[in-house]
Motif scaffolding. Sequence first.
Motif, short mmCIF file in Angstrom:
data_model
loop_
_atom_site.label_atom_id
_atom_site.label_comp_id
_atom_site.label_asym_id
_atom_site.label_seq_id
_atom_site.Cartn_x
_atom_site.Cartn_y
_atom_site.Cartn_z
N ASN A 117 20.69 -0.41 28.68
CA ASN A 117 21.22 -1.88 27.93
C ASN A 117 19.73 -0.87 27.19
O ASN A 117 20.05 -2.02 26.43
N HIS B 261 21.79 -1.30 39.80
CA HIS B 261 21.87 -0.87 38.47
C HIS B 261 21.81 0.82 38.43
O HIS B 261 20.85 0.91 39.42
N GLU C 188 20.48 -9.30 33.98
CA GLU C 188 21.69 -7.70 33.46
C GLU C 188 20.58 -7.17 33.16
O GLU C 188 21.20 -5.59 33.07
#
Length: 262
Positions: free
Chosen positions: A40, A57, A99
């Motif tokens: 990201n 992650h 996130e």
Amino acid sequence: MKVTDIKSCYIGPEISPEQFIAEHFFLYLAKGIINGYDGNKKQTIHADEYCLFFKNHLARYNKEKTENEFEKVVIIFDEAFLKKFQEKHRPTVIKFKSERAFLKLDKREWLPNFIQSLVPYYNRSGKIDKAFADIKREELLTILLKNQPELAGIFFDYGIPEKINLEAFMNKNFKFNVSIQRLAYMTGRSLSAFKRDFKEIFNEAPNRWLIQKRLQEAHFLIDKKNKKPTDIYLELGFEDLSHFSYAFKKQFGYAPTALSNK
């Protein structure tokens, strides 16, 4: 605090060399630079900065030496330690999910003080004495939760990833060099279910699809973006340049250097 007082060390179990964060960990970078990417966002960590890395992650990071030096302190918060801490301290846990794989921490007085407090516990081999390892881990986690209580929702979440959209996940993360087992886990599937769903969506086996997808991206980057093979093979999930060159030539009939030199 002088960063020259700090030597590289790990407190807790070793972290995985995969491009996957298997356990939460804290990083203090005393010397050098770390460049990270989690699918990201890119994150650069400079000397005398602090960062948290969150488990489950995908992440890719590389180090750069400054003045030919690189020193770091890594403190692992593995699940076994976290469960013991939670049982002992009973922190308030409000569900919270990040996130992002990386979280830079503000330079507050308590962080430099904590890092400096490690110095007396280095043994003659330059490592933190094991007798004090869990004590210092507990101290750091207490400090982190005192300043950012919402982190409890991340640290004390022991659940496995939920089932997600496989097609979107793979198209976003095909560049990360991790095992098929890890990809299955991250999409909330058993290995057999992952392979079955993958075949239905892509009409191809996962390993073969990954190679072809990475090679197509490599061809585009070299041909249209004037990238050099040496600059992209690691970012595309290949472990070494020779493997990348061999696979590229097998796929397209010519070496990547032939395309870059045309």
